[in-house]
Design an enzyme around this catalytic site. Sequence first.
Site, PDB file in Angstrom:
ATOM      1  N   SER A   1       0.648  -1.412  -0.243  1.00 18.18           N
ATOM      2  CA  SER A   1      -0.661  -0.001   0.022  1.00 18.18           C
ATOM      3  C   SER A   1       1.134   1.070   0.244  1.00 18.18           C
ATOM      4  CB  SER A   1      -1.156   0.150   0.946  1.00 18.18           C
ATOM      5  OG  SER A   1      -1.472   1.096   1.828  1.00 18.18           O
ATOM      6  N   GLY A   2       0.573   1.984  -0.999  1.00 20.55           N
ATOM      7  CA  GLY A   2       1.872   3.059  -1.108  1.00 20.55           C
ATOM      8  C   GLY A   2       0.919   4.099   0.374  1.00 20.55           C
ATOM      9  N   LEU A   3      -0.549   4.259   1.111  1.00 24.10           N
ATOM     10  CA  LEU A   3      -0.544   4.848   1.899  1.00 24.10           C
ATOM     11  C   LEU A   3      -0.158   4.370   2.707  1.00 24.10           C
ATOM     12  CD1 LEU A   3      -2.498   7.553   3.755  1.00 24.10           C
ATOM     13  CD2 LEU A   3      -3.952   5.337   3.003  1.00 24.10           C
TER      14      LEU A   3
ATOM     15  N   ASP B   1       0.693  10.342   1.485  1.00 24.03           N
ATOM     16  CA  ASP B   1       0.584   9.987   0.385  1.00 24.03           C
ATOM     17  C   ASP B   1       0.615  10.872  -0.589  1.00 24.03           C
ATOM     18  OD1 ASP B   1       0.260   7.511  -1.698  1.00 24.03           O
ATOM     19  OD2 ASP B   1      -1.895   7.558  -0.966  1.00 24.03           O
TER      20      ASP B   1
ATOM     21  N   ASP C   1       0.648  -1.147  -5.345  1.00 27.54           N
ATOM     22  CA  ASP C   1       0.485   0.112  -5.506  1.00 27.54           C
ATOM     23  C   ASP C   1       1.788   1.127  -6.137  1.00 27.54           C
ATOM     24  OD1 ASP C   1      -0.480   2.971  -5.564  1.00 27.54           O
ATOM     25  OD2 ASP C   1      -1.059   3.178  -3.158  1.00 27.54           O
TER      26      ASP C   1
ATOM     27  N   ASP D   1       1.321   4.432  -8.038  1.00 26.56           N
ATOM     28  CA  ASP D   1       0.420   5.548  -8.010  1.00 26.56           C
ATOM     29  C   ASP D   1       0.293   5.699  -9.616  1.00 26.56           C
ATOM     30  OD1 ASP D   1       0.430   5.565  -5.213  1.00 26.56           O
ATOM     31  OD2 ASP D   1       2.646   6.833  -4.690  1.00 26.56           O
TER      32      ASP D   1
ATOM     33  N   GLU E   1      -2.528   4.762 -11.422  1.00 24.26           N
ATOM     34  CA  GLU E   1      -3.388   4.956 -11.328  1.00 24.26           C
ATOM     35  C   GLU E   1      -3.721   6.497 -12.675  1.00 24.26           C
ATOM     36  OE1 GLU E   1      -4.459   7.778  -7.775  1.00 24.26           O
ATOM     37  OE2 GLU E   1      -2.984   5.893  -7.215  1.00 24.26           O
TER      38      GLU E   1
ATOM     39  N   LYS F   1       0.635  12.359  -7.605  1.00 28.54           N
ATOM     40  CA  LYS F   1      -0.386  11.858  -6.955  1.00 28.54           C
ATOM     41  C   LYS F   1      -0.569  12.618  -6.158  1.00 28.54           C
ATOM     42  CE  LYS F   1      -1.868   8.591  -4.786  1.00 28.54           C
ATOM     43  NZ  LYS F   1      -2.356   8.068  -5.103  1.00 28.54           N
TER      44      LYS F   1
ATOM     45  N   ASN G   1      -2.979  10.811  -2.121  1.00 20.42           N
ATOM     46  CA  ASN G   1      -4.678  10.410  -2.218  1.00 20.42           C
ATOM     47  C   ASN G   1      -6.313  10.709  -1.980  1.00 20.42           C
ATOM     48  OD1 ASN G   1      -6.240   9.150   0.472  1.00 20.42           O
ATOM     49  ND2 ASN G   1      -4.208   7.506  -0.119  1.00 20.42           N
ATOM     50  N   SER G   2      -6.182   9.868  -2.870  1.00 20.46           N
ATOM     51  CA  SER G   2      -8.022   9.533  -2.838  1.00 20.46           C
ATOM     52  C   SER G   2      -8.794  10.155  -2.385  1.00 20.46           C
ATOM     53  CB  SER G   2      -7.958   8.460  -3.762  1.00 20.46           C
ATOM     54  OG  SER G   2      -7.993   8.072  -5.025  1.00 20.46           O
TER      55      SER G   2
ATOM     56  N   ARG H   1      -5.814   1.473 -12.587  1.00 22.14           N
ATOM     57  CA  ARG H   1      -6.925   1.883 -11.254  1.00 22.14           C
ATOM     58  C   ARG H   1      -7.714   3.691 -12.452  1.00 22.14           C
ATOM     59  NH1 ARG H   1      -4.723   3.550  -5.725  1.00 22.14           N
ATOM     60  NH2 ARG H   1      -5.966   5.212  -5.308  1.00 22.14           N
TER      61      ARG H   1
ATOM     62  N   HIS I   1     -12.249   2.764  -8.827  1.00 19.37           N
ATOM     63  CA  HIS I   1     -12.692   3.329  -7.336  1.00 19.37           C
ATOM     64  C   HIS I   1     -12.757   4.562  -6.760  1.00 19.37           C
ATOM     65  CE1 HIS I   1      -9.858   4.306  -3.550  1.00 19.37           C
ATOM     66  NE2 HIS I   1      -9.227   4.897  -3.799  1.00 19.37           N
TER      67      HIS I   1
END
Length: 307
Positions: A42-44, A54, A81, A83, A110, A116, A118-119, A154, A185
């Site tokens: 996980s990138g986060l 992130d 992940d 990104d 993504e 980027k 974090n979403s 993604r 997502h």
Amino acid sequence: MAKTTVLRDLLTGPSLARIIGAHSPLSARLGAEAQFDAVWASGLEISAVAGVPDANILSMSQVLQSAADIAAAVPVPVLADCDSGFGNVNNVVDMVQRYERAGIAGVCIEDKQFPKLNSFVSGNHDLTPVHDFVTKIIAATQTREDPDFVVVARIEALIAGAGMTEALRRAEAYAAAGADALLIHSKKSGPDEVYEFRKLFDGPIPLIVVPTTYNTVTTKDLQTAGFGAVIYANHALRGAIEAMQQVLAQIHQDGTTQYVESRIAPLKQVFDLQRVDAMLENQTRYEKLAEASLAQLEVSGRPQVTA
């Protein structure tokens, strides 16, 4: 069977693949022991344990090292992940080469601009042009040496507020470009948005969801809806943070650790996760082999080398 093949089979198989987020070899081992099918590097989580947002603050090399350490620690495949691919198409080519060599089973990129965000953070979520992202997908799939190495595209259109039509347009383009799976997502509080996408997208590749915000959905629900995999992307980290905060606060308050001992892992469990017994067994085995080798030299009458 190669981990790349295992991951591909998990995503395309008849059952919903359950993937757990991890940030370290230890958290990945806990996920594997909990019988998750695969691990999400996980990138986060990796950013969080480094103490940074992130938002592509960490370099590709830093994130790759974490993912490689995770992959080396567990028997299950790791989906990383990545990104937005750490830059342009040339960065993606380099990324795929390095991740594949490091034993990662697949990468997820993504369609947001680099760097980027974090979403789930309010801010700039500008999407990259479709042509640019299709270029990245084609580059990734043609760069890999193992045809089973998984490339996941993604889609962030719903996150960015671009709407369902744009999400579907991108999905069709990414599938046609050769993506092995799509991650759709959403940050809605319910699953209706991803369910609608699932109904409208009729492509032949599996769909992956990350139910961080629509957390009441069950694996049975997702299986019935026709998804290929679910990623619990950040729950191990969040659970660890909560537990550490509580334990540390109580130790500080009480001035002793005696009242937290029943709530924390015993050292034996830590040693087991570190594979200490295996280390000691190896040490004993190799020492015995060394003794046997030296004894054979003595029997043969050859002079032994001394320090």
